[in-house]
Design a protein around this motif. Structure first.
Motif, PDB file in Angstrom:
ATOM      1  N   SER A 214      53.747 -23.777 -24.692  1.00 33.04           N
ATOM      2  CA  SER A 214      55.111 -24.290 -24.793  1.00 33.04           C
ATOM      3  C   SER A 214      56.101 -23.180 -25.124  1.00 33.04           C
ATOM      4  O   SER A 214      55.814 -22.277 -25.917  1.00 33.04           O
ATOM      5  N   LEU A 215      57.261 -23.271 -24.501  1.00 29.09           N
ATOM      6  CA  LEU A 215      58.399 -22.420 -24.835  1.00 29.09           C
ATOM      7  C   LEU A 215      59.337 -23.244 -25.703  1.00 29.09           C
ATOM      8  O   LEU A 215      59.841 -24.276 -25.268  1.00 29.09           O
ATOM      9  N   PHE A 216      59.556 -22.796 -26.952  1.00 28.81           N
ATOM     10  CA  PHE A 216      60.378 -23.535 -27.900  1.00 28.81           C
ATOM     11  C   PHE A 216      61.780 -22.925 -27.979  1.00 28.81           C
ATOM     12  O   PHE A 216      61.933 -21.698 -27.936  1.00 28.81           O
ATOM     13  N   GLU A 217      62.761 -23.790 -28.130  1.00 29.02           N
ATOM     14  CA  GLU A 217      64.132 -23.307 -28.245  1.00 29.02           C
ATOM     15  C   GLU A 217      64.341 -22.561 -29.554  1.00 29.02           C
ATOM     16  O   GLU A 217      63.897 -23.003 -30.617  1.00 29.02           O
ATOM     17  N   GLY A 218      65.014 -21.417 -29.478  1.00 25.18           N
ATOM     18  CA  GLY A 218      65.411 -20.670 -30.660  1.00 25.18           C
ATOM     19  C   GLY A 218      66.881 -20.920 -30.935  1.00 25.18           C
ATOM     20  O   GLY A 218      67.256 -21.747 -31.750  1.00 25.18           O
ATOM     21  N   ILE A 219      67.737 -20.195 -30.234  1.00 22.50           N
ATOM     22  CA  ILE A 219      69.184 -20.400 -30.311  1.00 22.50           C
ATOM     23  C   ILE A 219      69.694 -20.692 -28.905  1.00 22.50           C
ATOM     24  O   ILE A 219      69.276 -20.054 -27.937  1.00 22.50           O
ATOM     25  N   ASN A 220      70.580 -21.643 -28.807  1.00 25.81           N
ATOM     26  CA  ASN A 220      71.104 -22.046 -27.504  1.00 25.81           C
ATOM     27  C   ASN A 220      72.604 -22.296 -27.628  1.00 25.81           C
ATOM     28  O   ASN A 220      73.039 -23.347 -28.085  1.00 25.81           O
ATOM     29  N   TYR A 221      73.398 -21.292 -27.262  1.00 24.00           N
ATOM     30  CA  TYR A 221      74.859 -21.432 -27.279  1.00 24.00           C
ATOM     31  C   TYR A 221      75.378 -21.170 -25.877  1.00 24.00           C
ATOM     32  O   TYR A 221      75.119 -20.116 -25.285  1.00 24.00           O
ATOM     33  N   ILE A 222      76.125 -22.134 -25.344  1.00 25.26           N
ATOM     34  CA  ILE A 222      76.724 -22.004 -24.016  1.00 25.26           C
ATOM     35  C   ILE A 222      78.159 -22.500 -24.089  1.00 25.26           C
ATOM     36  O   ILE A 222      78.404 -23.668 -24.404  1.00 25.26           O
ATOM     37  N   HIS A 223      79.102 -21.618 -23.836  1.00 23.34           N
ATOM     38  CA  HIS A 223      80.507 -22.027 -23.811  1.00 23.34           C
ATOM     39  C   HIS A 223      81.284 -21.039 -22.952  1.00 23.34           C
ATOM     40  O   HIS A 223      81.312 -19.836 -23.229  1.00 23.34           O
TER      41      HIS A 223
END
Length: 362
Positions: A214-223
């Motif tokens: 599994s690939l787990f989310e770390g930081i996810n910022y999109i703007h």
């Protein structure tokens, strides 16, 4: 310190905002009863930090400002893009733990207490595998065994591809063992207290499955035109030095990757990381990620993209990259050969240059 006040809406844009103050030079910063990092794009003309005095380009500003608040365990990361738009990337929790020296093999006789620690681990492993029984222990074995203060098991994460199996905690450090014989045991000697942040924004979120892991989310910022995305793969080393993470965030924000860029990724459009350090500052199987001042990333799909990332990291003070020797890896900008790194790029370590960070308030 000067308080800026007035309407938030003005002809020059949102200059005054909640939680924004000015220092005595009239430069804005955030004051929110939190620890705050202000990270600036290289083309940002409003960076208020001082110039470097130890680089060829004396006109260059330090790219990271830091506001330390000893009364708060919350760390807020703010990125200022090239047009000085503010992006609130994430808020993370920090904590204090006992720091670690870089790891060493356990086969040596230094530090002087290491042989007794090694014998203690051998006894514990023998008991766990029913090779010996408590009744079989000699007085010396029993004395050594009592040196173990605690154990940390990673068995629950074996199905995620985590290399560490168990850590044995002693007064002066930690010995970590892995699965099988792929990596030798590591000893991480205790040092001074350090701060770490848990570099995962939220609970475990599986982004996709790559080769059955599994690939787990770390930081996810999109703007708009700023994207900061990385996920954790085959690792529970999710704890970073707060300063180092600011440099990582700045690097990824500058790169602004929009498409699939990491090798082996299916749809994920961020960086795939094999981690920083563990919660106790150790970093098995690595010896040089101690205290969360380094991280591993899967190679990107082209040398051009890899060069973009490594140069962005160097801009923020991460000026050591260790790589393999196959394909185009030897041509990666500013990189050096590092054994056992055909599958990922190592960045940081003792070479992380914290002179790139300036305290906003002294």
């Amino acid at each position: 310190m000067i308080v800026a006040y007035g309407p938030e809406e003005n002809p020059q844009g949102v200059w005054v905002a909640s939680g924004r103050f000015m220092n005595t030079d009239g430069h804005r910063f955030a004051l929110q009863n939190k620890n705050v990092y202000e990270i600036y794009h290289g083309d940002n003309l409003f960076n208020p930090n001082s110039n470097f005095n130890d680089l060829d380009d004396d006109a260059r500003k330090k790219p990271i400002g830091r506001l330390i608040n000893q009364r708060s365990n919350v760390v807020k990361y703010i990125y200022h893009d090239s047009n000085d738009n503010e992006h609130f990337i994430c808020e993370l929790n920090k904590f204090i733990t006992i720091g670690k020296e870089n790891g060493i093999h356990t086969t040596g006789n230094y530090p002087t207490y290491l042989p007794s620690y090694r014998r203690a681990v051998n006894v514990a492993e023998g008991l766990a595998n029913n090779v010996i029984t408590p009744q079989d222990l000699t007085p010396q074995q029993l004395q050594d065994y009592t040196l173990i203060q605690n154990t940390i098991s990673y068995d629950n994460f074996q199905n995620e591809g985590v290399d560490a199996r168990i850590s044995y905690v002693f007064t002066n450090g930690v010995i970590t063992k892995g699965y099988g014989n792929d990596f030798p045991d590591r000893f991480y000697e205790n040092t001074n207290s350090i701060e770490l942040v848990y570099a995962q924004h939220g609970e475990d979120l599986i982004l996709e499955t790559i080769n059955n892991f599994s690939l787990f989310e770390g930081i996810n910022y999109i703007h708009d035109d700023v994207k900061v995305r990385f996920g954790f793969y085959k690792t529970r080393r999710r704890y970073s030095n707060p300063d180092f993470l600011a440099a990582v965030i700045g690097s990824l924000a500058d790169c602004n990757f929009e498409e699939v860029v990491s090798e082996h990724a299916i749809d994920y459009r961020g960086i795939i990381s094999e981690g920083f350090s563990y919660e106790d500052g150790t970093c098995f199987p690595s010896t040089s990620h101690a205290n969360g001042k380094a991280f591993d990333t899967n190679y990107l799909i082209s040398e051009t993209l890899e060069d973009l990332l490594t140069n962005a990291m160097r801009f923020y003070g991460i000026d050591y990259q260790g790589r393999g020797v196959t394909g185009w890896k030897p041509s990666i900008d500013h990189s050096q050969y590092l054994a056992r790194h055909e599958g990922h790029l190592h960045s940081g370590g003792r070479n992380f240059n914290q002179n790139f960070i300036e305290n906003i308030l002294e």
